[in-house]
Design a protein around this motif. Structure first.
Motif, PDB file in Angstrom:
ATOM      1  N   LYS A 225     -11.623 -11.523 -20.349  1.00  0.00           N
ATOM      2  CA  LYS A 225     -12.177 -11.316 -21.567  1.00  0.00           C
ATOM      3  C   LYS A 225     -13.421 -12.694 -22.009  1.00  0.00           C
ATOM      4  N   VAL A 226     -13.641 -13.257 -20.977  1.00  0.00           N
ATOM      5  CA  VAL A 226     -15.252 -14.475 -21.423  1.00  0.00           C
ATOM      6  C   VAL A 226     -16.187 -14.026 -21.564  1.00  0.00           C
ATOM      7  N   THR A 227     -16.492 -14.437 -22.639  1.00  0.00           N
ATOM      8  CA  THR A 227     -18.109 -14.444 -22.738  1.00  0.00           C
ATOM      9  C   THR A 227     -18.914 -14.916 -21.861  1.00  0.00           C
ATOM     10  N   LEU A 228     -19.687 -14.324 -20.743  1.00  0.00           N
ATOM     11  CA  LEU A 228     -20.637 -14.177 -20.178  1.00  0.00           C
ATOM     12  C   LEU A 228     -22.191 -15.219 -20.042  1.00  0.00           C
ATOM     13  N   THR A 229     -22.035 -16.023 -19.391  1.00  0.00           N
ATOM     14  CA  THR A 229     -23.527 -17.222 -19.557  1.00  0.00           C
ATOM     15  C   THR A 229     -24.253 -17.021 -18.917  1.00  0.00           C
ATOM     16  N   ASN A 230     -24.695 -18.258 -19.155  1.00  0.00           N
ATOM     17  CA  ASN A 230     -25.880 -17.769 -17.748  1.00  0.00           C
ATOM     18  C   ASN A 230     -25.425 -18.989 -16.344  1.00  0.00           C
ATOM     19  N   THR A 231     -24.492 -19.732 -17.214  1.00  0.00           N
ATOM     20  CA  THR A 231     -23.815 -20.723 -15.900  1.00  0.00           C
ATOM     21  C   THR A 231     -23.041 -19.838 -14.744  1.00  0.00           C
ATOM     22  N   MET A 232     -22.242 -18.909 -15.193  1.00  0.00           N
ATOM     23  CA  MET A 232     -21.039 -17.854 -14.158  1.00  0.00           C
ATOM     24  C   MET A 232     -22.435 -17.441 -12.518  1.00  0.00           C
ATOM     25  N   SER A 233     -21.417 -16.908 -12.506  1.00  0.00           N
ATOM     26  CA  SER A 233     -22.017 -15.626 -11.870  1.00  0.00           C
ATOM     27  C   SER A 233     -21.265 -14.496 -11.634  1.00  0.00           C
ATOM     28  N   LEU A 234     -21.885 -13.513 -12.179  1.00  0.00           N
ATOM     29  CA  LEU A 234     -21.698 -11.935 -12.213  1.00  0.00           C
ATOM     30  C   LEU A 234     -21.687 -10.747 -10.417  1.00  0.00           C
ATOM     31  N   VAL A 235     -21.119 -10.325 -11.055  1.00  0.00           N
ATOM     32  CA  VAL A 235     -21.201  -9.392 -10.000  1.00  0.00           C
ATOM     33  C   VAL A 235     -20.852  -7.496 -10.754  1.00  0.00           C
ATOM     34  N   ALA A 236     -21.740  -7.203 -10.126  1.00  0.00           N
ATOM     35  CA  ALA A 236     -21.667  -5.477 -10.007  1.00  0.00           C
ATOM     36  C   ALA A 236     -21.781  -4.585  -9.239  1.00  0.00           C
ATOM     37  N   LEU A 237     -20.807  -3.550  -9.905  1.00  0.00           N
ATOM     38  CA  LEU A 237     -20.144  -2.194  -8.821  1.00  0.00           C
ATOM     39  C   LEU A 237     -21.041  -1.310  -8.602  1.00  0.00           C
ATOM     40  N   SER A 238     -21.466  -1.397  -8.182  1.00  0.00           N
ATOM     41  CA  SER A 238     -22.831  -0.394  -7.203  1.00  0.00           C
ATOM     42  C   SER A 238     -21.866   1.134  -7.184  1.00  0.00           C
ATOM     43  N   SER A 239     -20.689   1.647  -7.343  1.00  0.00           N
ATOM     44  CA  SER A 239     -20.536   2.773  -7.453  1.00  0.00           C
ATOM     45  C   SER A 239     -20.157   3.122  -8.871  1.00  0.00           C
ATOM     46  N   CYS A 240     -19.403   2.079 -10.018  1.00  0.00           N
ATOM     47  CA  CYS A 240     -19.927   2.587 -11.154  1.00  0.00           C
ATOM     48  C   CYS A 240     -20.702   2.243 -12.578  1.00  0.00           C
ATOM     49  N   GLY A 241     -21.097   1.170 -11.821  1.00  0.00           N
ATOM     50  CA  GLY A 241     -22.322  -0.128 -12.767  1.00  0.00           C
ATOM     51  C   GLY A 241     -21.465  -0.866 -12.870  1.00  0.00           C
ATOM     52  N   HIS A 242     -20.293  -0.949 -13.918  1.00  0.00           N
ATOM     53  CA  HIS A 242     -19.470  -2.508 -14.503  1.00  0.00           C
ATOM     54  C   HIS A 242     -20.055  -3.821 -14.263  1.00  0.00           C
ATOM     55  N   VAL A 243     -19.951  -4.261 -14.869  1.00  0.00           N
ATOM     56  CA  VAL A 243     -20.222  -5.934 -14.641  1.00  0.00           C
ATOM     57  C   VAL A 243     -18.816  -6.382 -14.883  1.00  0.00           C
ATOM     58  N   LEU A 260     -11.617  -1.570 -12.159  1.00  0.00           N
ATOM     59  CA  LEU A 260     -10.584  -2.006 -13.622  1.00  0.00           C
ATOM     60  C   LEU A 260     -10.806  -1.442 -14.383  1.00  0.00           C
ATOM     61  N   VAL A 261     -11.966  -0.867 -14.766  1.00  0.00           N
ATOM     62  CA  VAL A 261     -12.534   0.115 -16.303  1.00  0.00           C
ATOM     63  C   VAL A 261     -12.243   0.970 -16.105  1.00  0.00           C
ATOM     64  N   CYS A 262     -12.948   2.023 -15.065  1.00  0.00           N
ATOM     65  CA  CYS A 262     -12.884   3.285 -14.975  1.00  0.00           C
ATOM     66  C   CYS A 262     -12.044   3.669 -14.112  1.00  0.00           C
ATOM     67  N   ASP A 263     -11.344   3.254 -13.144  1.00  0.00           N
ATOM     68  CA  ASP A 263     -10.752   3.294 -12.001  1.00  0.00           C
ATOM     69  C   ASP A 263     -11.133   4.199 -11.149  1.00  0.00           C
ATOM     70  N   LYS A 264     -12.013   3.860 -10.695  1.00  0.00           N
ATOM     71  CA  LYS A 264     -13.094   4.384  -9.401  1.00  0.00           C
ATOM     72  C   LYS A 264     -13.325   3.843  -8.618  1.00  0.00           C
ATOM     73  N   PRO A 265     -12.605   5.032  -7.281  1.00  0.00           N
ATOM     74  CA  PRO A 265     -12.507   3.854  -6.159  1.00  0.00           C
ATOM     75  C   PRO A 265     -14.028   2.785  -5.758  1.00  0.00           C
ATOM     76  N   CYS A 266     -13.325   1.754  -5.337  1.00  0.00           N
ATOM     77  CA  CYS A 266     -15.053   1.722  -4.727  1.00  0.00           C
ATOM     78  C   CYS A 266     -14.717   0.578  -3.482  1.00  0.00           C
ATOM     79  N   LYS A 267     -15.722   0.246  -2.895  1.00  0.00           N
ATOM     80  CA  LYS A 267     -14.928  -1.014  -1.508  1.00  0.00           C
ATOM     81  C   LYS A 267     -16.544  -2.258  -1.233  1.00  0.00           C
TER      82      LYS A 267
END
Length: 310
Positions: A225-243, A260-267
């Motif tokens: 629940k931390v606000t995303l800013t330009n100083t942070m490194s972000l990661v997206a899941l190509s399986s479901c798209g959540h950031v 952690l949001v939709c419980d979709k399997p990812c690697k």
């Protein structure tokens, strides 16, 4: 207090830094600030807050409409270049066939002259002289030495010896590329990403209005629940798209193997790092200096034009 003369023109034997910048010639450099760098929630093409964002495997984010228009423009350009290359190949083939026909006609003419007359015809010789367009110093008749010299000499002022620069069209690449990373990219390699909006402040202060613009949106990590800013490194899941933020992604994803949001399997290969936003600080950002080479010199009016980032 005396006035400062460092930025004025003077009679020194060398150019000062400010005088060299005012010339408008050579390589001009400009330090970029935060307002010249794209934030993390902006499209890489239109530079506006993204709508229906899509991401490539290198972490570049685009609007769906912008990237589709870019791919369509690239395909049209590829078709245009292929048509030009095909037309050039056909023209080259026609020129080769025409050259062979002329050579065969010349050989037949020489064979006919050798068998029917001992001397060459004057009309053909006069025709060759007129074709060369050069009749020697006295303008009488060309000799064999002059004809050979005419073929090898680089006399650009003679119409008959003017070089013809043909524009060649190389075979174009048939694949589309990423407009930001310049690597091969297809539409099927893009995946939609989903940012989690921060609605806590809106619920506390005022009800959410339908006319709120995308410039006022803020996004949070759905895990911490931390606000995303330009100083942070972000990661997206190509399986479901959540950031997620990089800290949560590296801490929970390799262990749980699910989103952690939709419980979709990812690697591990589904973790795609997004490009960071700009802050204007040299320690955080790359390519904070814009360079531009100007061919025109003093008096061109380009001395006051500032280079832009390309």
């Amino acid at each position: 207090m005396p006035q400062r003369h460092s930025k004025n023109n003077n009679d020194l034997a060398y150019f000062t830094y400010d005088e060299k910048k005012k010339l408008g010639y050579g390589t001009q450099r400009e330090r970029l600030g935060k307002d010249s760098i794209k934030p993390f929630d902006a499209c890489s093409l239109c530079l506006k807050p993204f709508i229906d964002p899509m991401c490539c495997h290198k972490g570049h984010v685009f609007c769906r409409e912008c990237i589709l228009e870019c791919f369509l423009a690239q395909k049209k350009d590829i078709q245009r270049r292929l048509a030009a290359h095909t037309s050039q190949k056909k023209q080259d083939k026609d020129e080769v066939e025409e050259r062979l026909m002329l050579q065969k006609a010349r050989e037949l003419d020489e064979f006919d002259q050798q068998n029917h007359s001992a001397m060459p015809r004057n009309s053909d010789k006069n025709h060759n002289d007129d074709k060369n367009g050069f009749h020697g110093a006295n303008s009488v008749k060309t000799t064999s030495f002059e004809e050979e010299a005419l073929k090898t000499m680089k006399a650009f002022w003679l119409p008959s010896a003017t070089p013809a620069a043909s524009v060649r069209v190389d075979a174009p690449e048939t694949h589309t590329v990423c407009p930001e990373g310049k690597e091969k990219l297809k539409l099927k390699n893009l995946f939609a990403i989903r940012f989690t909006e921060d609605n806590s402040e809106e619920e506390e202060n005022k009800p959410k209005s339908a006319s709120s613009s995308s410039y006022d949106k803020s996004y949070i990590c759905p895990s911490c629940k931390v606000t995303l800013t330009n100083t942070m490194s972000l990661v997206a899941l190509s399986s479901c798209g959540h950031v997620f933020c990089k800290k949560c992604a590296e801490k929970f994803m390799p262990v749980d193997k699910v989103c952690l949001v939709c419980d979709k399997p990812c690697k591990d290969r589904n973790l795609v790092g997004l490009k960071k936003g700009g802050t204007g600080f040299a320690e955080h950002d790359d390519h904070l200096e814009a360079k531009e080479y100007k061919h025109l010199g003093s008096g061109s009016g380009l001395g006051l034009v500032r280079p832009v980032k390309t």
